[in-house]
Scaffold this motif. Structure first.
Motif, PDB file in Angstrom:
ATOM      1  N   ILE A  21       0.838  -1.199   0.000  1.00 34.20           N
ATOM      2  CA  ILE A  21       0.000   0.000   0.000  1.00 34.20           C
ATOM      3  C   ILE A  21       0.874   1.251   0.000  1.00 34.20           C
ATOM      4  N   VAL A  22       1.876   1.268   0.863  1.00 32.86           N
ATOM      5  CA  VAL A  22       2.754   2.439   0.968  1.00 32.86           C
ATOM      6  C   VAL A  22       3.543   2.635  -0.314  1.00 32.86           C
ATOM      7  N   ARG A  23       4.132   1.568  -0.854  1.00 32.32           N
ATOM      8  CA  ARG A  23       4.936   1.699  -2.081  1.00 32.32           C
ATOM      9  C   ARG A  23       4.080   2.130  -3.266  1.00 32.32           C
ATOM     10  N   ASP A  24       2.920   1.492  -3.438  1.00 25.50           N
ATOM     11  CA  ASP A  24       2.058   1.823  -4.581  1.00 25.50           C
ATOM     12  C   ASP A  24       1.604   3.274  -4.528  1.00 25.50           C
TER      13      ASP A  24
ATOM     14  N   ARG B 228       3.709   4.946  -7.346  1.00 27.11           N
ATOM     15  CA  ARG B 228       2.922   4.608  -8.523  1.00 27.11           C
ATOM     16  C   ARG B 228       1.610   5.376  -8.585  1.00 27.11           C
ATOM     17  N   GLY B 229       1.355   6.203  -7.577  1.00 28.07           N
ATOM     18  CA  GLY B 229       0.131   6.989  -7.555  1.00 28.07           C
ATOM     19  C   GLY B 229      -1.127   6.158  -7.416  1.00 28.07           C
ATOM     20  N   THR B 230      -0.976   4.936  -6.892  1.00 27.14           N
ATOM     21  CA  THR B 230      -2.115   4.029  -6.751  1.00 27.14           C
ATOM     22  C   THR B 230      -2.775   4.217  -5.392  1.00 27.14           C
ATOM     23  N   PRO B 231      -4.051   4.569  -5.334  1.00 22.48           N
ATOM     24  CA  PRO B 231      -4.721   4.731  -4.041  1.00 22.48           C
ATOM     25  C   PRO B 231      -4.812   3.396  -3.307  1.00 22.48           C
ATOM     26  N   PRO B 232      -4.838   3.416  -1.968  1.00 23.03           N
ATOM     27  CA  PRO B 232      -4.857   2.178  -1.184  1.00 23.03           C
ATOM     28  C   PRO B 232      -5.970   1.210  -1.582  1.00 23.03           C
TER      29      PRO B 232
ATOM     30  N   ARG C 278      13.640   0.888   2.516  1.00 25.52           N
ATOM     31  CA  ARG C 278      13.682   2.039   1.617  1.00 25.52           C
ATOM     32  C   ARG C 278      12.976   1.758   0.286  1.00 25.52           C
ATOM     33  N   GLU C 279      12.867   0.499  -0.089  1.00 23.61           N
ATOM     34  CA  GLU C 279      12.157   0.148  -1.322  1.00 23.61           C
ATOM     35  C   GLU C 279      10.700   0.573  -1.253  1.00 23.61           C
ATOM     36  N   PHE C 280      10.173   0.728  -0.030  1.00 22.45           N
ATOM     37  CA  PHE C 280       8.747   1.016   0.152  1.00 22.45           C
ATOM     38  C   PHE C 280       8.486   2.458   0.597  1.00 22.45           C
TER      39      PHE C 280
END
Length: 551
Positions: A440-443, A447-451, A538-540
């Motif tokens: 959820i955090v990474r997207d 990626r601008g993806t809502p949760p 850090r990836e997220f």
């Protein structure tokens, strides 16, 4: 009053229980083995009063929330049985293990004879179909009860609870216990299970997801077991097993040192995997793991560890080996499952890898995800003698991907975020929930993806993991747990506000609330400047040195 249940409108008396309302349904609308009720994303016990004008759905073991109701009720059944046999026993529910739960008695081993006694007692409780009693109390009353009964793990976590009410459950004259979620009405609802002695504890097998009328078969997973044991040792080194340990560390301003030690443990593990690869004599490194395990960052860090050994690894992307979209197999509903292995040109992958390891130059393909087609142009690629090749992808552990290459030349790594930080001794934080928070955090961040969009695809992601990753995890030559015990206070800062914003009429409200419930017990921490730039976390959350576009 009127309400809709499983799509059928019924008329019933005010105050009727959901369990009784179900009896008014025509036969074709009834379900086998009901476990709970869902109304607009909220979950209710079958014992709760039905709501007027509600559009309700009956939950069964086929639903994720239904399975969680079953698991909680089965845990209470186990705890009650142990209490009847050994009132002084200290039970800790550790982690999932296949389709079961691994449980220990703190400070002692459980032999096969005692495990058999527990199972007989559990089945006796089921046969009596005893009610599971729910009692609402104030937090003060709960604290008094937990203090009186010596449940210090519960007592400590209560200090971080935001609400002045508490729900306790018990079976018959057994101990009262807390679980964050609904239960079945009685013990007769949880009649499918089995106990398998394992290590110093027991694996409590739950119903088989594909055949819930039967207990899931036990699968021995010795490599996964060793990773869990290693993580348990890390937790002892870190002195952090439950959420209260972590919260107290934050309150005492000791989290920064905790981060340093946690990261050092992971760095030592990555270096040991690099050492094992070098000793193996293999050339090809295959990295696989479920979503949000940190595979990409791990691959970068492993590459650095190998360079310390004097090697110069290169990476080959599987993404460029997808077959053209119009050639891909379709599911029954016409959709394309891009996680199936036959969506990749496995013959070409195997041929290219074999030739690369023989010192030949190959023409690597390029795939255009916008068109769903492979581009006409290719680019030449060659590796030097002895140069390791790293491949990261969902099918890395499946021999079909590289069947033309000798097994001794392949070094397989399984990576997953196996969370072993629990809320308390009886309420674990699920690995899948922690991975979903990462996703959820990474997207949202990158990626601008809502949760809610991430949550919408989660079941499909999980389906792919169950089919294409988990069956092959024991094929790995090395396993790596990417979970960082300190990560939840960091992830909460990013995920919590977005999860609270999910409205009750959302189809993902239940999932959002489930994540919020356990995050309520976790303190937030503003110590991101302490997290190394090469950390898997850090990836997220961002700031990873491996993804910087400029010097």
């Amino acid at each position: 009053m009127y309400l809709k249940l499983n799509g059928y409108e019924i008329s019933c008396e005010m105050g009727i229980r959901w369990l009784d309302a179900m009896e008014l349904l025509p036969e074709q609308y009834r379900v086998r083995a009901p476990l709970g009720i869902s109304v607009q994303g909220r979950t209710f016990s079958l014992n709760d009063p039905a709501e007027e004008y509600a559009h309700a759905r009956i939950l069964t073991y086929a639903n994720e929330e239904g399975r969680r109701i079953y698991e909680r009720s089965l845990q209470l059944l186990f705890l009650t049985a142990v209490h009847r046999l050994r009132p002084d026993a200290h039970v800790r529910i550790e982690h999932s293990f296949g389709q079961g739960l691994y449980i220990v008695l703190v400070g002692e081993e459980m032999n096969a004879e005692f495990v058999a006694e527990i199972e007989r007692e559990m089945r006796a409780l089921v046969a009596q179909d005893l009610p599971i009693v729910r009692k609402n109390v104030t937090t003060d009353d709960a604290q008094e009860y937990f203090a009186r009964t010596g449940q210090t793990d519960r007592l400590r976590i209560l200090d971080y609870r935001q609400y002045n009410h508490f729900t306790l459950y018990r079976i018959d004259d057994g101990p009262e216990d807390y679980f964050y979620g609904e239960m079945t009405p009685s013990t007769g609802f949880v009649n499918v299970f089995s106990l398998v002695p394992y290590g110093p504890g027991v694996v409590m097998m739950q119903p088989d997801i594909d055949n819930p009328e039967h207990s899931a078969p036990f699968r021995n997973l010795p490599k996964l077991w060793r990773v869990y044991q290693e993580t348990a040792e890390w937790n002892k080194i870190l002195r952090c097993e439950n959420a209260a340990d972590l919260n107290e560390m934050i309150d005492g301003h000791h989290l920064r040192e905790f981060i340093r030690v946690s990261e050092a443990l992971q760095e030592r593990k990555i270096q040991s995997i690099a050492d094992r690869f070098v000793a193996s004599g293999a050339r090809l490194i295959l990295i696989a793991g479920p979503s949000s395990s940190g595979k990409t960052t791990f691959a970068h860090r492993l590459s650095i560890a190998l360079r310390v050994q004097g090697l110069r690894p290169v990476k080959v992307s599987l993404d460029d080996y997808y077959r053209n979209r119009n050639e891909l197999p379709r599911e029954a509903d016409g959709s394309i499952d891009l996680e199936r292995i036959d969506t990749l040109d496995t013959a070409l992958i195997s041929d290219h890898l074999k030739r690369l390891m023989d010192g030949e130059t190959v023409e690597l393909p390029e795939y255009d995800f916008n068109t769903g087609m492979r581009r006409e142009q290719t680019h030449p690629f060659r590796v030097e003698a002895g140069q390791p090749i790293i491949i990261e992808g969902i099918h890395g552990l499946n021999e079909q991907l590289t069947e033309g290459i000798e097994r001794k030349l392949k070094f397989k790594i399984y990576i997953s975020a196996l969370t072993m930080l629990n809320l308390d001794d009886h309420n674990r934080i699920r690995t899948t929930d922690a991975r979903l928070l990462r996703r959820i955090v990474r997207d949202y961040q990158f990626r601008g993806t809502p949760p809610e969009a991430t949550m919408a695809m989660w079941n499909s992601v999980r389906h792919g993991e169950e089919n294409y990753i988990f069956p092959y995890q024991e094929e790995a030559d090395a396993m790596f747990n990417s979970s960082l015990t300190y990560e939840l206070p960091i992830m909460k800062k990013y995920a919590y506000p977005a999860l609270l914003a999910v409205k009750p009429d959302s189809p993902h409200y239940t999932l959002a609330r489930r994540l919020v419930k356990f995050l309520n017990y976790i303190q937030t921490a503003d110590v991101e400047d302490e997290i190394p730039v090469n950390s898997l976390l850090r990836e997220f959350i961002g700031g990873c040195c491996f993804y910087r576009e400029t010097d």
